[in-house]
Write a protein that holds these residues in place. Structure first.
Motif, PDB file in Angstrom:
ATOM      1  N   SER A  98      26.206  -0.076  29.877  1.00 20.58           N
ATOM      2  CA  SER A  98      26.647  -1.476  29.939  1.00 20.58           C
ATOM      3  C   SER A  98      26.083  -2.215  31.149  1.00 20.58           C
ATOM      4  CB  SER A  98      28.168  -1.563  29.925  1.00 20.58           C
ATOM      5  OG  SER A  98      28.669  -0.869  31.038  1.00 20.58           O
ATOM      6  N   ARG A  99      25.566  -1.491  32.150  1.00 20.41           N
ATOM      7  CA  ARG A  99      24.943  -2.155  33.311  1.00 20.41           C
ATOM      8  C   ARG A  99      23.611  -2.821  32.909  1.00 20.41           C
ATOM      9  NH1 ARG A  99      20.595   1.096  34.827  1.00 20.41           N
ATOM     10  NH2 ARG A  99      20.729   3.115  33.793  1.00 20.41           N
ATOM     11  N   ILE A 100      23.054  -2.465  31.769  1.00 19.43           N
ATOM     12  CA  ILE A 100      21.756  -3.002  31.355  1.00 19.43           C
ATOM     13  C   ILE A 100      21.992  -4.146  30.365  1.00 19.43           C
ATOM     14  CG2 ILE A 100      19.529  -2.492  30.270  1.00 19.43           C
ATOM     15  CD1 ILE A 100      19.946   0.449  31.157  1.00 19.43           C
ATOM     16  N   ALA A 101      21.553  -5.346  30.749  1.00 24.53           N
ATOM     17  CA  ALA A 101      21.744  -6.524  29.895  1.00 24.53           C
ATOM     18  C   ALA A 101      20.663  -6.574  28.824  1.00 24.53           C
ATOM     19  CB  ALA A 101      21.718  -7.782  30.742  1.00 24.53           C
ATOM     20  N   ILE A 102      20.865  -7.464  27.853  1.00 23.70           N
ATOM     21  CA  ILE A 102      19.883  -7.638  26.776  1.00 23.70           C
ATOM     22  C   ILE A 102      19.566  -9.121  26.622  1.00 23.70           C
ATOM     23  CG2 ILE A 102      19.384  -7.280  24.317  1.00 23.70           C
ATOM     24  CD1 ILE A 102      21.414  -4.989  24.330  1.00 23.70           C
ATOM     25  N   ILE A 103      18.271  -9.424  26.508  1.00 22.07           N
ATOM     26  CA  ILE A 103      17.847 -10.757  26.105  1.00 22.07           C
ATOM     27  C   ILE A 103      17.396 -10.655  24.653  1.00 22.07           C
ATOM     28  CG2 ILE A 103      16.166 -12.620  26.433  1.00 22.07           C
ATOM     29  CD1 ILE A 103      16.127 -12.030  29.377  1.00 22.07           C
ATOM     30  N   GLY A 104      17.860 -11.599  23.844  1.00 24.86           N
ATOM     31  CA  GLY A 104      17.502 -11.602  22.420  1.00 24.86           C
ATOM     32  C   GLY A 104      16.432 -12.652  22.152  1.00 24.86           C
ATOM     33  N   THR A 105      15.369 -12.237  21.490  1.00 22.61           N
ATOM     34  CA  THR A 105      14.242 -13.122  21.185  1.00 22.61           C
ATOM     35  C   THR A 105      13.757 -12.843  19.775  1.00 22.61           C
ATOM     36  OG1 THR A 105      13.571 -12.944  23.502  1.00 22.61           O
ATOM     37  CG2 THR A 105      11.947 -13.853  21.960  1.00 22.61           C
ATOM     38  N   GLY A 106      13.549 -13.894  18.990  1.00 24.93           N
ATOM     39  CA  GLY A 106      12.945 -13.667  17.677  1.00 24.93           C
ATOM     40  C   GLY A 106      13.589 -14.490  16.578  1.00 24.93           C
ATOM     41  N   GLY A 107      12.890 -15.506  16.131  1.00 26.55           N
ATOM     42  CA  GLY A 107      13.309 -16.231  14.934  1.00 26.55           C
ATOM     43  C   GLY A 107      14.400 -17.255  15.123  1.00 26.55           C
ATOM     44  N   VAL A 108      14.607 -17.723  16.376  1.00 25.56           N
ATOM     45  CA  VAL A 108      15.661 -18.726  16.584  1.00 25.56           C
ATOM     46  C   VAL A 108      15.173 -20.107  16.146  1.00 25.56           C
ATOM     47  CG1 VAL A 108      16.968 -20.004  18.315  1.00 25.56           C
ATOM     48  CG2 VAL A 108      16.806 -17.510  18.462  1.00 25.56           C
ATOM     49  N   ARG A 109      15.859 -20.670  15.168  1.00 28.51           N
ATOM     50  CA  ARG A 109      15.578 -22.063  14.754  1.00 28.51           C
ATOM     51  C   ARG A 109      16.810 -22.946  14.849  1.00 28.51           C
ATOM     52  NH1 ARG A 109      13.305 -21.552   8.880  1.00 28.51           N
ATOM     53  NH2 ARG A 109      15.015 -20.048   8.871  1.00 28.51           N
ATOM     54  N   THR A 110      17.987 -22.336  14.824  1.00 24.24           N
ATOM     55  CA  THR A 110      19.238 -23.109  14.810  1.00 24.24           C
ATOM     56  C   THR A 110      20.234 -22.493  15.799  1.00 24.24           C
ATOM     57  OG1 THR A 110      20.294 -21.686  13.187  1.00 24.24           O
ATOM     58  CG2 THR A 110      18.942 -23.503  12.328  1.00 24.24           C
ATOM     59  N   GLY A 111      21.295 -23.264  16.066  1.00 26.47           N
ATOM     60  CA  GLY A 111      22.374 -22.743  16.909  1.00 26.47           C
ATOM     61  C   GLY A 111      22.998 -21.491  16.299  1.00 26.47           C
ATOM     62  N   ARG A 112      23.026 -21.439  14.976  1.00 27.90           N
ATOM     63  CA  ARG A 112      23.562 -20.255  14.303  1.00 27.90           C
ATOM     64  C   ARG A 112      22.728 -19.007  14.645  1.00 27.90           C
ATOM     65  NH1 ARG A 112      27.961 -17.652  11.825  1.00 27.90           N
ATOM     66  NH2 ARG A 112      26.966 -15.722  11.179  1.00 27.90           N
ATOM     67  N   ASP A 113      21.407 -19.159  14.722  1.00 27.12           N
ATOM     68  CA  ASP A 113      20.547 -18.023  15.084  1.00 27.12           C
ATOM     69  C   ASP A 113      20.858 -17.544  16.510  1.00 27.12           C
ATOM     70  OD1 ASP A 113      19.208 -18.281  12.604  1.00 27.12           O
ATOM     71  OD2 ASP A 113      17.780 -19.695  13.468  1.00 27.12           O
ATOM     72  N   VAL A 114      21.072 -18.505  17.415  1.00 26.47           N
ATOM     73  CA  VAL A 114      21.436 -18.138  18.797  1.00 26.47           C
ATOM     74  C   VAL A 114      22.752 -17.367  18.783  1.00 26.47           C
ATOM     75  CG1 VAL A 114      22.002 -19.010  21.096  1.00 26.47           C
ATOM     76  CG2 VAL A 114      20.309 -20.230  19.684  1.00 26.47           C
ATOM     77  N   GLY A 165      24.749  -8.739  20.922  1.00 26.30           N
ATOM     78  CA  GLY A 165      24.766  -8.166  22.262  1.00 26.30           C
ATOM     79  C   GLY A 165      23.822  -8.799  23.260  1.00 26.30           C
ATOM     80  N   ALA A 166      23.102  -9.850  22.838  1.00 27.21           N
ATOM     81  CA  ALA A 166      22.221 -10.534  23.795  1.00 27.21           C
ATOM     82  C   ALA A 166      23.070 -11.388  24.727  1.00 27.21           C
ATOM     83  CB  ALA A 166      21.228 -11.425  23.055  1.00 27.21           C
ATOM     84  N   SER A 167      22.704 -11.448  26.005  1.00 32.45           N
ATOM     85  CA  SER A 167      23.414 -12.399  26.862  1.00 32.45           C
ATOM     86  C   SER A 167      22.530 -13.553  27.321  1.00 32.45           C
ATOM     87  CB  SER A 167      24.130 -11.710  28.028  1.00 32.45           C
ATOM     88  OG  SER A 167      23.343 -10.777  28.645  1.00 32.45           O
ATOM     89  N   MET A 168      21.233 -13.520  27.027  1.00 34.80           N
ATOM     90  CA  MET A 168      20.381 -14.704  27.104  1.00 34.80           C
ATOM     91  C   MET A 168      19.572 -14.696  25.805  1.00 34.80           C
ATOM     92  SD  MET A 168      20.680 -16.249  30.184  1.00 34.80           S
ATOM     93  CE  MET A 168      19.207 -17.019  30.814  1.00 34.80           C
ATOM     94  N   VAL A 169      19.090 -15.855  25.408  1.00 37.87           N
ATOM     95  CA  VAL A 169      18.330 -15.960  24.160  1.00 37.87           C
ATOM     96  C   VAL A 169      17.068 -16.785  24.406  1.00 37.87           C
ATOM     97  CG1 VAL A 169      18.351 -16.931  21.824  1.00 37.87           C
ATOM     98  CG2 VAL A 169      20.345 -15.676  22.671  1.00 37.87           C
ATOM     99  N   GLN A 170      15.937 -16.260  23.969  1.00 36.25           N
ATOM    100  CA  GLN A 170      14.662 -16.952  24.174  1.00 36.25           C
ATOM    101  C   GLN A 170      14.151 -17.551  22.868  1.00 36.25           C
ATOM    102  OE1 GLN A 170      12.053 -14.128  26.146  1.00 36.25           O
ATOM    103  NE2 GLN A 170      13.108 -14.432  28.092  1.00 36.25           N
ATOM    104  N   GLU A 224      21.613 -26.174  21.911  1.00 36.07           N
ATOM    105  CA  GLU A 224      22.866 -26.098  22.685  1.00 36.07           C
ATOM    106  C   GLU A 224      23.986 -26.862  21.982  1.00 36.07           C
ATOM    107  OE1 GLU A 224      21.625 -27.173  26.668  1.00 36.07           O
ATOM    108  OE2 GLU A 224      20.337 -25.386  26.679  1.00 36.07           O
ATOM    109  N   THR A 225      23.654 -28.034  21.465  1.00 40.12           N
ATOM    110  CA  THR A 225      24.678 -28.803  20.740  1.00 40.12           C
ATOM    111  C   THR A 225      25.148 -28.021  19.516  1.00 40.12           C
ATOM    112  OG1 THR A 225      23.640 -30.842  21.462  1.00 40.12           O
ATOM    113  CG2 THR A 225      25.138 -31.019  19.597  1.00 40.12           C
ATOM    114  N   GLU A 226      24.200 -27.448  18.774  1.00 42.56           N
ATOM    115  CA  GLU A 226      24.572 -26.705  17.562  1.00 42.56           C
ATOM    116  C   GLU A 226      25.418 -25.469  17.910  1.00 42.56           C
ATOM    117  OE1 GLU A 226      20.535 -28.028  15.103  1.00 42.56           O
ATOM    118  OE2 GLU A 226      20.952 -25.887  15.387  1.00 42.56           O
ATOM    119  N   LEU A 227      25.035 -24.792  19.002  1.00 43.51           N
ATOM    120  CA  LEU A 227      25.810 -23.614  19.422  1.00 43.51           C
ATOM    121  C   LEU A 227      27.219 -24.032  19.855  1.00 43.51           C
ATOM    122  CD1 LEU A 227      25.991 -20.590  20.103  1.00 43.51           C
ATOM    123  CD2 LEU A 227      24.983 -21.125  22.347  1.00 43.51           C
TER     124      LEU A 227
END
Ligand code: DHB
Length: 310
Positions: free
Chosen positions: A240-256, A263-268, A285-288
């Motif tokens: 749990s000390r290791i964070a995750i950034i999620g990247t791939g296919g984000v087009r909408t707030g729903r994807d974020v 388990g991502a804590s940042m999203v690219q 951000e508005t959609e999320l």
């Protein structure tokens, strides 16, 4: 509205959203546009020790459901990006610097330079560029990845994350997570593009990019299920000390939202940023926020990694 302010690696960000390395971050003017956008922070184009022109054009194509790129690491060299990220105002956002070496010696030299610099931000070591001929994606070689990390952590003590290629086999998630858990890695970023896809232009019956007879990294909606799966797989396997950034296919707030659930804590954001420009961040951000408010979620930490299984 739910506040998107959020902690990552003990630092505060106004939003979990940022660009994906490689997209809209090669020149200082692009980096400045990111800084002035609603993104929580930014990451630079992956820097090599020396400046590079990259591959021949055309080397990027927009596709019906995403993108294909065979850029070949065009960049202005480490000094250009290190100077940019080291000279931002102290009250500015915590920035990310992406780097990769073409050999162990070059990677270690890059990291020694960063170590000795004033840079107080976060370094992302890209172990997964698919587009330079003769240079396999390192993180598909488990033994070589482990050896490199051993040498890196002999001296490097600033926060360091690694950018991984997508994996497609549960045994590979097990093997890579076992390696990562042995090191003081700050975070993993899942995923880089799905390497070496091919698209055929229906008008011309040709490939769409020149380098490597048409092969290129696939991004955008095509890769979202693979991105979700990689984030979810590493969320279950990493300490749990290791964070995750999620990247791939984000087009909408729903994807974020879905990457955060896995388990991502940042999203690219990559392909969509390329297509829409930096205004994409305010929209996402508005959609999320609308989703979180409707679900009565007060803060992001309450839902990160909370995906339910059946
Ligand atoms: C490039 C593409 C990538 O997916 C990456 O991680 C690094 C570099 C490129 O071709 O420039």
């Amino acid at each position: 509205m739910t506040n998107l302010t959020h902690e990552f690696l003990g630092r505060t960000f106004t939003s979990p959203l940022m660009n994906a390395a490689g997209v809209h971050c090669e020149s200082i003017s692009e980096l400045r546009e990111l800084q002035q956008s609603a993104a929580g922070t930014l990451i630079t184009k992956t820097a090599t020790l020396q400046p590079r022109q990259g591959n021949q054009s055309p080397r990027y194509a927009d596709l019906p459901f995403g993108s294909l790129n065979a850029m070949g690491l065009p960049n202005f060299g480490l000094d250009y990006y290190l100077d940019f990220v080291s000279t931002q105002p102290a009250n500015g956002r915590q920035l990310f610097l992406s780097v990769t070496g073409f050999s162990t010696a070059e990677t270690l030299e890059l990291l020694h330079k960063i170590s000795a610099s004033d840079f107080q931000g976060i370094t992302e070591l890209n172990l997964s560029c698919p587009n330079v001929e003769g240079h396999p994606q390192l993180a598909y070689d488990f033994a070589a990845t482990k050896q490199l990390l051993q040498q890196v952590f002999n001296f490097f003590d600033k926060p360091l994350g690694i950018k991984l290629p997508p994996y497609f086999d549960l045994a590979h998630f097990d093997q890579m997570a076992t390696i990562i858990n042995q090191f003081p890695i700050a975070y993993v970023n899942c995923i880089n593009s799905i390497g070496n896809g091919l698209f055929i232009d229906p008008q011309t019956d040709t490939v769409v990019t020149r380098p490597k007879t048409g092969f290129g990294g696939i991004g955008g909606a095509y890769v979202k299920p693979t991105a979700l799966a990689n984030v979810w797989a590493f969320h279950q396997r990493l300490e749990s000390r290791i964070a995750i950034i999620g990247t791939g296919g984000v087009r909408t707030g729903r994807d974020v939202y879905e990457l955060l659930l896995c388990g991502a804590s940042m999203v690219q954001v990559g392909t969509q940023l390329h297509q829409e420009g930096v205004d994409v961040f305010a929209r996402l951000e508005t959609e999320l926020q609308e989703i979180l408010t409707a679900k009565k979620i007060d803060q992001l930490t309450d839902m990160i990694g909370q995906l339910q299984t059946l």
